[in-house]
Each structure stands twice: as structure tokens, then as C-alpha cells.
Write an enzyme that holds these catalytic residues in place. Structure first.
Site, short mmCIF file in Angstrom:
data_model
loop_
_atom_site.label_atom_id
_atom_site.label_comp_id
_atom_site.label_asym_id
_atom_site.label_seq_id
_atom_site.Cartn_x
_atom_site.Cartn_y
_atom_site.Cartn_z
N ASP A 135 0.79 -0.93 0.04
CA ASP A 135 0.04 -0.11 -0.03
C ASP A 135 0.80 1.10 0.13
O ASP A 135 1.58 1.42 0.94
CB ASP A 135 -0.75 -0.08 1.10
CG ASP A 135 -1.94 0.90 1.22
OD1 ASP A 135 -2.07 1.79 0.51
OD2 ASP A 135 -2.79 1.04 2.53
N ASP A 183 -3.19 2.39 -5.93
CA ASP A 183 -1.92 2.28 -5.25
C ASP A 183 -1.85 1.15 -3.96
O ASP A 183 -1.41 1.14 -3.07
CB ASP A 183 -1.86 3.63 -4.16
CG ASP A 183 -2.87 3.81 -3.12
OD1 ASP A 183 -3.94 3.34 -3.23
OD2 ASP A 183 -2.44 3.95 -2.01
N GLU A 184 -2.56 -0.05 -4.14
CA GLU A 184 -2.72 -0.73 -3.25
C GLU A 184 -2.98 -2.16 -4.14
O GLU A 184 -3.88 -2.46 -5.10
CB GLU A 184 -4.07 -0.64 -2.60
CG GLU A 184 -4.21 -1.03 -1.06
CD GLU A 184 -5.35 -0.91 -0.71
OE1 GLU A 184 -5.96 -1.76 0.21
OE2 GLU A 184 -5.90 0.38 -0.74
#
Ligand SMILES: [Mg+2]
Length: 390
Positions: free
Chosen positions: A12, A106-107
């Protein structure tokens, strides 16, 4: 024979949009920075760690954020840049395994169980990824390593930002037992309230209850919760290449006869579909609406859009046009469905950017982050729906 534990990573990026801004504009480093809209109904879509010290977080209204920190630096956001960085980061993930499940820009979850001989332990792989991300895009990513997705996601949060935390099988219990129940996947404010009525505050409390009792309280989620509070989660990491379309449909316990209600339902379905598309980072070019009438006759209508999109409002308007080609407004309706098909990676962001489009995109992002935080909310678009009628 029992299988050896899986090695799942949850990766993350830290304060992603805000960190990209601080990376690209040195004067923002060490400052309270948010990305979001400055206008009246602007919402924070990302906050730097310096801004978080003032109690500012994503999904907060910009006016409230500015109240908490008058010197807050507000950046308008550069989606095209974030998406580009995101692609580089995901390329790094893919160096280690194809089993990458994208949760958002983003993860991601990675299953590196089978990669030991080639790349080392889960922890070693996480370390390598963290250092490559830092070297190649100058951003930090936090990692959680655990035997399943649920625990890996909890673990990545432990030493955030720029941290790593590994939860080995023997550490699971001590880690889990003291956690508040709201940290369990699927326990939103409502469920939390219901469980608290029985004095259930922590995972340890929840473990006192039987699977049957949990099923009574929580419905089909009960058995899931029974497993989660024991640290068990057998969901596999699913790479996203297979998705061809994203659809949702609802069957109503009572036939719908009211056109306003039908509009709301179509909006709600469109919202669910586009939200998933945005999370997966895909846009679709074909929209299909499905109607089943009270007498079980079913019809579908489809349209091809001029451009692929993941935005709620344009798709909602298109869905309503399609619905007008059915008898939904004149006959009782038993089921409604909305499907976005012909999906592709959304790398054409700038091609059809108009101010109106930008508004839609910002609003969608704001609603997504509110919803991520608070679970389902049907209220946000209500005013829009009214506005659409005027
Ligand atoms: Mg993040």
C-alpha cells in the site's frame, strides 16, 4: 496433510497522491498537503502525514480541513501523473509474481507462496519491492506479510508509513485478539453497533460466540466473521485479467411501480458498477440495462459509448435512455440490472477531458473515498438526481 502457510503480501503506497505531489514539488515537503478540490463542495482525496497530524483525512470536506489547518496547502491533483506512477509501481510488483490483485491505483495483494526459490521469503520479496519502488519512483510503500489477505491487509497498516510488518502463524492470535471489531472486514458502523449491544468490542469478545449465533445476528456474513476473528480467510489472490464486464442486478421484494424509485435504483446500480470499475482501474465502452417485469418477462437494451468511461453520471444518463426503450416506466418491475462491458485499462484519461468531465471525475473519487470509509451510502448522489430532473 496440511499445506504450508501461504505467503500473501499487501502493498500500500503511503498517502499516495499527496506523496507524489511532495515528490514533484520540493517546496511541499514536510508541509501539510492535501490533494482535492478547493471549491465549495471540495473534498480531500489524499492527505500528507503532516496534514494528518491536524486530524485531516481523506473524504473530509475541504472547508473542514482548512478550518483544522489554515496553512494547509491544497493541490488540485494530477490524475494522469498518479496513474503513470501507479503503472510503474505495478510493473515492479509483477517482477515477482503474476498473482497480483489490484485493489486500487496504489494498493495490491501479491501471492508469493510459490516464489521462494526464485526470489526468497515473503519478507525478502517485500523488502526488495520496497527498495525498488523507492529507487525507481522515489516513493514509499508499506508492506504487510501474512498467511492470508485479511491478515496481510491488517499487517501493512501496523508500521505505516514506510514500514513493513510480518505476521507469522504463531503471532496471529496475540495480534488479533485485542483488535476492535471494526477492523474486521465487513464490520461497518451498523454491524458494529449491533454487536456492541452484546458487549462485543474486540476480536476476543467475538470469539466467545458460536457460528450459529453470528449467523442469526449477521446473516450470511456471520460464518465469514466467525472465520475472520480466528484469523482464517481462504480467499485467493485474483489477478484481474479475466474480467470482461462488471455488472450488478437487484431483485426487489416488491415490484417497483414508481418512476422516481426506478431512477434511484438505476443510479444505485450504476454507482456500484462504476465504483468497481474505478477500483479495478478499467473503463467500459458498452452499457447494458436489464429489466425483468412482474410477469418474469425479461428484456435487455445495450448501447455503445463514444468513449470508454468509468464515470457514474454519464453512464447513469445513458442507462436512463436505454430504460426508456423498455416498458419499465409503465409496467411493474421485478428486477433491474446494469452492466458495463467491453472493458479496458483506463490509460486514455486525457483524451476527452472537459471541465464537466473533470467535475464528474472529482466527484466520483470523493464518493469512492467516503464510501470506502463509511460503507454503503445512498445519500450522496440524491441531490444530483434531483438536480438532473430540473
Ligand atoms: Mg495507500
Amino acid at each position: 496433510m496440511t499445506l504450508p502457510p501461504r505467503q500473501i503480501l499487501h502493498l500500500d503506497m503511503d498517502a499516495f497522491f499527496a506523496s507524489v505531489e511532495q515528490r514533484d514539488f520540493p517546496e511541499l515537503r514536510g508541509q501539510p498537503v492535501v490533494v482535492g478540490g478547493r471549491s465549495g463542495r471540495g473534498v480531500v482525496s489524499a492527505a500528507s502525514y503532516e496534514a494528518r497530524k491536524f486530524g485531516i483525512h481523506s473524504a473530509m470536506s475541504m472547508s473542514q480541513a482548512l478550518k483544522r489547518c489554515p496553512s494547509l496547502l491544497v493541490q488540485p491533483g494530477r490524475m494522469a501523473v498518479y496513474k503513470d506512477v501507479s503503472r510503474s509501481v505495478f510493473d515492479i510488483f509483477h517482477r515477482y509474481t503474476d498473482l497480483v490483485e489490484k485493489l486500487s491505483v496504489d494498493e495490491a495483494f501479491l501471492d508469493v507462496t510459490g516464489c521462494q526459490r526464485l526470489h526468497g521469503t515473503g519478507r525478502e520479496i517485500a523488502e526488495k519491492i520496497r527498495s525498488e519502488v523507492w529507487k525507481e519512483v522515489s516513493l514509499t510503500v508499506s508492506a504487510g506479510i501474512a498467511p492470508n489477505k485479511f491478515l496481510a491487509k491488517l499487517a501493512s497498516d501496523v508500521n505505516k508509513p514506510d514500514g513493513l510488518f510480518e505476521l507469522s502463524p504463531e503471532e496471529i492470535d496475540p495480534f488479533l485478539l485485542s483488535l476492535p471489531i471494526k477492523r474486521l472486514w465487513g464490520v461497518g458502523p451498523k454491524a458494529q453497533e449491533r454487536l456492541q449491544r452484546y458487549g462485543i468490542e474486540t476480536v476476543a469478545d467475538l470469539r466467545e460466540y458460536s457460528i450459529e449465533w453470528l449467523e442469526q445476528q449477521m446473516g450470511s456474513w456471520g460464518p465469514r466473521l466467525y472465520d475472520l476473528c480466528r484469523g482464517q480467510d481462504d480467499r485467493s489472490v485474483e489477478p484481474e485479467t479475466e474480467i470482461q464486464s462488471i455488472g450488478h442486478e437487484d431483485t426487489y421484494s416488491r415490484d417497483l411501480c414508481d418512476s422516481d424509485r426506478i431512477r434511484q435504483e438505476i443510479l444505485h446500480l450504476t454507482e456500484r458498477v462504476t465504483m468497481r470499475a474505478r477500483k479495478k482501474g478499467v473503463r467500459g465502452k458498452t452499457l447494458t440495462v436489464k429489466v425483468r417485469y412482474g410477469d418474469f418477462k425479461t428484456c435487455t437494451r445495450s448501447a455503445t459509448l463514444p468513449h470508454p468511461t468509468d464515470q457514474t453520471m454519464p453512464l447513469y444518463h445513458q442507462a436512463m435512455e436505454l430504460l426508456e426503450k423498455t416498458e419499465a416506466m409503465d409496467r411493474p418491475v421485478r428486477l433491474l440490472g446494469v452492466t458495463l462491458g467491453n472493458l479496458g485499462e483506463d490509460d486514455q484519461v486525457e483524451l476527452f477531458e472537459s471541465p464537466n468531465n473533470k467535475d464528474n471525475e472529482n466527484l466520483d473519487r470523493a464518493i469512492d473515498s467516503v464510501r470506502d470509509r463509511f460503507g454503503k451510502i445512498g445519500l450522496v448522489r440524491g441531490s444530483l438526481l434531483d438536480r438532473g430532473k430540473k
